[in-house]
Motif scaffolding. Structure first.
Motif, PDB file in Angstrom:
ATOM      1  N   LEU A   1      26.990  25.463  19.411  1.00 38.34           N
ATOM      2  CA  LEU A   1      26.714  26.884  19.637  1.00 38.34           C
ATOM      3  C   LEU A   1      25.778  27.061  20.830  1.00 38.34           C
ATOM      4  CD1 LEU A   1      26.336  28.186  15.980  1.00 38.34           C
ATOM      5  CD2 LEU A   1      28.249  28.572  17.544  1.00 38.34           C
ATOM      6  N   ASN A   2      24.757  26.224  20.946  1.00 38.35           N
ATOM      7  CA  ASN A   2      23.851  26.303  22.087  1.00 38.35           C
ATOM      8  C   ASN A   2      24.575  26.022  23.393  1.00 38.35           C
ATOM      9  OD1 ASN A   2      21.661  26.959  20.497  1.00 38.35           O
ATOM     10  ND2 ASN A   2      20.918  24.862  20.335  1.00 38.35           N
ATOM     11  N   HIS A   3      25.506  25.088  23.356  1.00 38.95           N
ATOM     12  CA  HIS A   3      26.290  24.765  24.557  1.00 38.95           C
ATOM     13  C   HIS A   3      27.173  25.953  24.969  1.00 38.95           C
ATOM     14  CE1 HIS A   3      28.438  22.414  27.510  1.00 38.95           C
ATOM     15  NE2 HIS A   3      29.576  22.813  26.970  1.00 38.95           N
ATOM     16  N   ALA A   4      27.686  26.691  24.008  1.00 36.18           N
ATOM     17  CA  ALA A   4      28.579  27.821  24.291  1.00 36.18           C
ATOM     18  C   ALA A   4      27.826  29.111  24.600  1.00 36.18           C
ATOM     19  CB  ALA A   4      29.516  28.052  23.102  1.00 36.18           C
ATOM     20  N   GLN A   5      26.512  29.126  24.422  1.00 39.38           N
ATOM     21  CA  GLN A   5      25.738  30.353  24.585  1.00 39.38           C
ATOM     22  C   GLN A   5      25.917  31.028  25.944  1.00 39.38           C
ATOM     23  OE1 GLN A   5      21.534  29.889  24.025  1.00 39.38           O
ATOM     24  NE2 GLN A   5      21.181  32.081  23.881  1.00 39.38           N
TER      25      GLN A   5
ATOM     26  N   SER B   1      21.075  32.415  33.698  1.00 40.80           N
ATOM     27  CA  SER B   1      22.478  32.064  33.565  1.00 40.80           C
ATOM     28  C   SER B   1      22.774  31.409  32.238  1.00 40.80           C
ATOM     29  CB  SER B   1      22.897  31.111  34.694  1.00 40.80           C
ATOM     30  OG  SER B   1      22.248  29.862  34.530  1.00 40.80           O
ATOM     31  N   GLY B   2      21.739  30.988  31.553  1.00 39.90           N
ATOM     32  CA  GLY B   2      21.930  30.288  30.306  1.00 39.90           C
ATOM     33  C   GLY B   2      22.002  28.790  30.505  1.00 39.90           C
ATOM     34  N   GLU B   3      22.146  28.342  31.762  1.00 37.80           N
ATOM     35  CA  GLU B   3      22.260  26.915  32.031  1.00 37.80           C
ATOM     36  C   GLU B   3      20.986  26.173  31.647  1.00 37.80           C
ATOM     37  OE1 GLU B   3      25.062  25.309  33.029  1.00 37.80           O
ATOM     38  OE2 GLU B   3      26.034  27.248  32.822  1.00 37.80           O
ATOM     39  N   GLU B   4      19.814  26.791  31.893  1.00 43.94           N
ATOM     40  CA  GLU B   4      18.578  26.118  31.551  1.00 43.94           C
ATOM     41  C   GLU B   4      18.409  25.993  30.048  1.00 43.94           C
ATOM     42  OE1 GLU B   4      17.614  30.487  31.934  1.00 43.94           O
ATOM     43  OE2 GLU B   4      18.685  29.063  33.164  1.00 43.94           O
ATOM     44  N   ARG B   5      19.086  26.809  29.269  1.00 40.93           N
ATOM     45  CA  ARG B   5      18.987  26.738  27.822  1.00 40.93           C
ATOM     46  C   ARG B   5      19.614  25.459  27.282  1.00 40.93           C
ATOM     47  NH1 ARG B   5      20.220  32.136  28.681  1.00 40.93           N
ATOM     48  NH2 ARG B   5      18.519  33.497  28.179  1.00 40.93           N
ATOM     49  N   LYS B   6      20.598  24.912  27.978  1.00 39.92           N
ATOM     50  CA  LYS B   6      21.258  23.711  27.513  1.00 39.92           C
ATOM     51  C   LYS B   6      20.316  22.519  27.524  1.00 39.92           C
ATOM     52  CE  LYS B   6      25.203  24.316  30.003  1.00 39.92           C
ATOM     53  NZ  LYS B   6      26.453  23.839  30.565  1.00 39.92           N
ATOM     54  N   GLU B   7      19.345  22.506  28.416  1.00 35.93           N
ATOM     55  CA  GLU B   7      18.445  21.387  28.564  1.00 35.93           C
ATOM     56  C   GLU B   7      17.325  21.415  27.546  1.00 35.93           C
ATOM     57  OE1 GLU B   7      17.177  21.654  32.590  1.00 35.93           O
ATOM     58  OE2 GLU B   7      19.222  21.512  33.350  1.00 35.93           O
ATOM     59  N   GLN B   8      17.076  22.553  26.916  1.00 40.22           N
ATOM     60  CA  GLN B   8      16.000  22.664  25.959  1.00 40.22           C
ATOM     61  C   GLN B   8      16.480  22.176  24.601  1.00 40.22           C
ATOM     62  OE1 GLN B   8      14.929  26.759  25.981  1.00 40.22           O
ATOM     63  NE2 GLN B   8      13.998  26.687  28.009  1.00 40.22           N
ATOM     64  N   PRO B   9      15.597  21.540  23.840  1.00 45.97           N
ATOM     65  CA  PRO B   9      16.007  21.089  22.510  1.00 45.97           C
ATOM     66  C   PRO B   9      16.241  22.290  21.600  1.00 45.97           C
ATOM     67  CG  PRO B   9      13.674  20.654  22.867  1.00 45.97           C
ATOM     68  CD  PRO B   9      14.239  21.149  24.173  1.00 45.97           C
ATOM     69  N   ALA B  10      17.130  22.097  20.664  1.00 42.21           N
ATOM     70  CA  ALA B  10      17.416  23.157  19.691  1.00 42.21           C
ATOM     71  C   ALA B  10      16.205  23.362  18.804  1.00 42.21           C
ATOM     72  CB  ALA B  10      18.634  22.774  18.853  1.00 42.21           C
ATOM     73  N   PRO B  11      15.929  24.619  18.390  1.00 44.01           N
ATOM     74  CA  PRO B  11      14.789  24.868  17.521  1.00 44.01           C
ATOM     75  C   PRO B  11      14.986  24.160  16.170  1.00 44.01           C
ATOM     76  CG  PRO B  11      15.956  26.908  18.034  1.00 44.01           C
ATOM     77  CD  PRO B  11      16.634  25.794  18.757  1.00 44.01           C
ATOM     78  N   VAL B  12      13.893  23.724  15.611  1.00 45.92           N
ATOM     79  CA  VAL B  12      13.936  23.047  14.323  1.00 45.92           C
ATOM     80  C   VAL B  12      13.986  24.093  13.226  1.00 45.92           C
ATOM     81  CG1 VAL B  12      12.697  21.472  12.793  1.00 45.92           C
ATOM     82  CG2 VAL B  12      12.625  21.128  15.266  1.00 45.92           C
TER      83      VAL B  12
END
Length: 151
Positions: A5-9, A138-149
């Motif tokens: 889901l984070n990848h598709a955001q 763009s949302g691209e930087e979101r892919k590099e961040q770890p998913a929230p716990v």
């Protein structure tokens, strides 16, 4: 599941932006030019004609992802103005005053202001060359961040 889901955001945000921009541009075109079974608004009349211009131009810019955050901010403000001057005096709630469209557009554009354009935006073409990477929002930087716990 969260990783997918984070990848598709960014793509979901981009599609959201395209649909909201397209609907808003159609609304402006129908008001300005009398398309889609509506009567056109006479040029220069306040506030209808100016609102229609903001809808058409703002919707087209958001649709294309060009100047997205600025166009979305102005469009959101236009819909807030429409809600509080046209709909809210009739009744308190949007369901009572036929202001659902204005309220939804206002909040959708405000969401775009804060999330950025997502994928498929012309903004990315203009900023990626200067920064050497993904454009802001763009949302691209979101892919590099770890998913929230999850708690």
């Amino acid at each position: 599941m969260n990783a997918r889901l984070n990848h598709a955001q960014p793509y979901a945000l981009g599609l959201f932006r395209v649909v909201v921009g397209l609907l808003f541009a159609f609304h402006g075109a129908s008001s300005l030019f009398g398309l889609f079974g509506n009567d056109g608004t006479p040029a220069g009349t306040w506030p209808g004609w100016y609102a229609a211009v903001i809808e058409l131009v703002g919707g087209a810019l958001v649709l294309l992802g060009a100047g997205t955050r600025t166009a979305a901010f102005i469009s959101s403000g236009s819909m807030a103005y429409a809600y509080f001057t046209v709909h809210q005096p009739e009744a308190l709630l949007p369901i009572q005053n036929q202001g659902e469209g204005a309220a939804i557009f206002c909040w959708a554009f405000l969401l775009i202001v804060f999330t950025g354009p997502g994928a498929f935006a012309l903004d990315q073409l203009f900023t990626s060359g200067r920064s050497g990477g993904a454009s802001r929002g763009s949302g691209e930087e979101r892919k590099e961040q770890p998913a929230p716990v999850a708690a």
